[in-house]
Each structure stands twice: as C-alpha cells, then as structure tokens.
Write a protein that holds these residues in place. Structure first.
Motif, short mmCIF file in Angstrom:
data_model
loop_
_atom_site.label_atom_id
_atom_site.label_comp_id
_atom_site.label_asym_id
_atom_site.label_seq_id
_atom_site.Cartn_x
_atom_site.Cartn_y
_atom_site.Cartn_z
N MET A 274 0.81 -1.22 0.00
CA MET A 274 0.00 0.00 0.00
C MET A 274 0.84 1.27 0.00
SD MET A 274 -3.12 -0.91 2.56
CE MET A 274 -4.06 0.57 2.29
N ASP A 275 1.99 1.25 0.66
CA ASP A 275 2.83 2.45 0.75
C ASP A 275 3.37 2.80 -0.63
OD1 ASP A 275 2.43 2.64 3.48
OD2 ASP A 275 4.21 1.46 3.96
N ALA A 276 3.50 4.10 -0.89
CA ALA A 276 3.89 4.58 -2.22
C ALA A 276 5.19 3.96 -2.72
CB ALA A 276 3.99 6.10 -2.20
N HIS A 277 6.17 3.79 -1.86
CA HIS A 277 7.47 3.27 -2.32
C HIS A 277 7.42 1.77 -2.65
CE1 HIS A 277 7.77 1.97 1.87
NE2 HIS A 277 8.77 1.19 1.50
N MET A 278 6.40 1.07 -2.19
CA MET A 278 6.25 -0.36 -2.47
C MET A 278 5.10 -0.65 -3.44
SD MET A 278 8.58 -2.12 -1.01
CE MET A 278 7.92 -3.80 -1.07
N ARG A 279 4.38 0.36 -3.82
CA ARG A 279 3.18 0.17 -4.64
C ARG A 279 3.55 -0.16 -6.09
NH1 ARG A 279 -1.55 1.52 -3.05
NH2 ARG A 279 -3.30 1.48 -4.48
N PRO A 280 3.05 -1.27 -6.61
CA PRO A 280 3.30 -1.60 -8.02
C PRO A 280 2.35 -0.83 -8.94
CG PRO A 280 1.92 -3.29 -7.03
CD PRO A 280 2.26 -2.31 -5.93
N ASP A 281 2.71 -0.77 -10.20
CA ASP A 281 1.80 -0.23 -11.21
C ASP A 281 0.79 -1.30 -11.64
OD1 ASP A 281 3.16 2.29 -11.43
OD2 ASP A 281 4.70 1.27 -12.63
N ILE A 282 1.22 -2.55 -11.53
CA ILE A 282 0.40 -3.67 -11.97
C ILE A 282 0.87 -4.93 -11.23
CG2 ILE A 282 1.84 -4.34 -13.95
CD1 ILE A 282 -0.94 -4.50 -15.53
N VAL A 283 -0.03 -5.88 -11.07
CA VAL A 283 0.30 -7.17 -10.45
C VAL A 283 0.22 -8.24 -11.52
CG1 VAL A 283 -0.38 -8.89 -8.71
CG2 VAL A 283 -0.59 -6.44 -8.19
N ALA A 284 1.25 -9.10 -11.56
CA ALA A 284 1.26 -10.25 -12.47
C ALA A 284 1.16 -11.52 -11.64
CB ALA A 284 2.53 -10.26 -13.31
N GLY A 285 0.26 -12.41 -12.02
CA GLY A 285 0.09 -13.68 -11.31
C GLY A 285 0.50 -14.83 -12.19
N LEU A 286 1.18 -15.78 -11.57
CA LEU A 286 1.65 -16.97 -12.30
C LEU A 286 0.60 -18.07 -12.25
CD1 LEU A 286 5.25 -16.69 -10.96
CD2 LEU A 286 4.65 -16.71 -13.39
N ASP A 287 0.41 -18.72 -13.38
CA ASP A 287 -0.56 -19.81 -13.57
C ASP A 287 -0.29 -20.91 -12.55
OD1 ASP A 287 -2.39 -21.59 -14.79
OD2 ASP A 287 -1.68 -21.11 -16.79
N ALA A 288 -1.26 -21.31 -11.77
CA ALA A 288 -2.64 -20.88 -11.74
C ALA A 288 -2.99 -20.25 -10.39
CB ALA A 288 -3.57 -22.05 -12.00
N ARG A 289 -2.39 -20.72 -9.30
CA ARG A 289 -2.78 -20.17 -8.00
C ARG A 289 -2.35 -18.72 -7.83
NH1 ARG A 289 -1.91 -25.71 -7.20
NH2 ARG A 289 0.30 -25.27 -7.05
N GLY A 290 -1.34 -18.29 -8.57
CA GLY A 290 -0.96 -16.88 -8.55
C GLY A 290 -2.05 -15.99 -9.10
N PHE A 291 -2.97 -16.56 -9.91
CA PHE A 291 -4.11 -15.80 -10.41
C PHE A 291 -5.05 -15.43 -9.26
CE2 PHE A 291 -4.25 -18.17 -14.77
CZ PHE A 291 -3.00 -17.70 -15.08
N ILE A 292 -5.28 -16.38 -8.37
CA ILE A 292 -6.20 -16.16 -7.26
C ILE A 292 -5.68 -15.04 -6.38
CG2 ILE A 292 -7.24 -17.18 -5.19
CD1 ILE A 292 -6.80 -19.95 -6.66
N LEU A 293 -4.44 -15.16 -5.96
CA LEU A 293 -3.84 -14.16 -5.08
C LEU A 293 -3.67 -12.83 -5.80
CD1 LEU A 293 -0.98 -16.34 -3.61
CD2 LEU A 293 -3.17 -15.81 -2.54
N GLY A 294 -3.06 -12.88 -6.97
CA GLY A 294 -2.71 -11.67 -7.68
C GLY A 294 -3.91 -10.82 -8.05
N ALA A 295 -4.98 -11.45 -8.50
CA ALA A 295 -6.17 -10.70 -8.89
C ALA A 295 -6.78 -9.97 -7.70
CB ALA A 295 -7.19 -11.63 -9.55
N VAL A 296 -6.86 -10.64 -6.56
CA VAL A 296 -7.46 -10.02 -5.38
C VAL A 296 -6.54 -8.91 -4.85
CG1 VAL A 296 -8.35 -10.39 -3.05
CG2 VAL A 296 -8.72 -12.12 -4.81
N VAL A 297 -5.24 -9.16 -4.80
CA VAL A 297 -4.30 -8.13 -4.35
C VAL A 297 -4.35 -6.92 -5.28
CG1 VAL A 297 -1.84 -7.59 -4.01
CG2 VAL A 297 -2.79 -9.73 -3.10
#
Length: 185
Positions: free
Chosen positions: A53-76
């Motif tokens: 959440m903090d500006a210095h750690m905030r990504p522009d976009i989240v990429a999730g790896l197939d397949a369980r990374g999709f679950i986490l990444g999309a919600v994050v």
C-alpha cells in the motif's frame, strides 16, 4: 485470529501438508485451506496488501503466475486498485505472446504473456502461491523484463528454501517476500 500468534504462524497453521503427493517422499504444501475460510483468506490477502500500500512499495500492476498466482494476484491487484495480468501456461492466451521455457525437475515447461500486458517502465509485483525451484517465477520475470517492465518484487505465500529457488531468485537480484517458510520439513 489469536492475539498472541503472528500472521505468519496463523497462516502456516492453515496450510495442509499432504504426504507422498504427487509422488512418494514429497510433502505437498496445500494452500487451499487458506482460501476456503473467509477469515483466513482475508488475513492472507491483507498481509500482501498492507505491504504494497505504501507509495514506495506500490506496483503499477500485479502479475500472477498460472494458476494459483491468479487467485492471489487478482485479489491483491483489486485491493491496491491496480491492474492484473496473467502469466499463463503455453497455449492458453489468445493474443500475440512472448514465451519463456524453463526447466522442471523432470522435463520443462513454457509460460506466456501477451505482448501488450505491460508498458516499458511499469513496476510489477510478481506473485505465486509458493517458491520451490524458482523456475516459474524466474521465467515470469524474464517475460516481464523482455517487455520493458521492472519486477520490483516477487511474492509468494510459501517458501521451500531447501529446493533452492528462493536463493536462486535472490542471487539474480530479485527481492522476495514470502509469508511462510517450510525449511527443514
């Protein structure tokens, strides 16, 4: 969640270990119980969201790896109000892709990313459920960097350090954030 227990221990307590799966001698770390219970799932997602959440750690976009990374990444990504991109197994994406092949314990695998998934200079959080040999995360990172993005950090629920992946990723210069370490098990 009990007041005297850490978030990491709370999550660890909800990861199921399945002996001898998928082959004899393997202690499989099953994260599905983390997803099945609404409270545990919220604690899990909040652990990631609060970090980014903090500006210095905030990504522009989240990429999730197939397949369980999709679950986490999309919600994050949703919680951070940024976009989400899937890095898929070969043959699953319908548009023009770039691909990266990596070695598995027995054989190899290939992951793909749409060529328009990121823009040069995007800061990307790359997320998956666990780090074993590190091959999938390394392949995802290479795809993102090939398109001009910067992978600011790799994140996962579980680290299996004895398989060498997390050390390999750190040695390559990728900062890592993991919540549960199953060293020595």
């Amino acid at each position: 969640m009990q007041q005297n227990i850490s978030v990491n221990q709370y999550l660890r307590d909800h990861i199921r270990t399945v002996s001898d799966w998928p082959t004899p001698g393997v202690q499989f770390r099953d994260i599905t119980p983390l997803l099945q219970d609404a409270k545990v799932f919220r604690v899990l997602i909040d652990a990631f969201v609060h970090r980014y959440m903090d500006a210095h750690m905030r990504p522009d976009i989240v990429a999730g790896l197939d397949a369980r990374g999709f679950i986490l990444g999309a919600v994050v990504a949703y919680e951070l109000n940024v976009g989400f991109i899937p890095i898929r197994k070969k043959g699953k994406l319908p548009f023009t892709t770039v691909e990266e092949t990596y070695e598995l314990e027995y054989g190899s695998a290939t992951v793909e990313l749409h060529t328009d998934a990121v823009k040069p200079g995007n800061r990307v959080l790359l997320i998956d459920d666990l780090i074993a040999t590190g091959g999938t995360m390394m392949a995802g990172r290479k795809l993102l960097e090939r398109l001009g993005a910067t992978v600011m950090e790799g994140a996962a629920i579980v680290d299996l350090p004895e398989l060498g992946g997390s050390q390999k990723l750190r040695d390559s210069g990728l900062p890592l954030f993991t919540l549960v370490d199953f060293a020595g098990h």
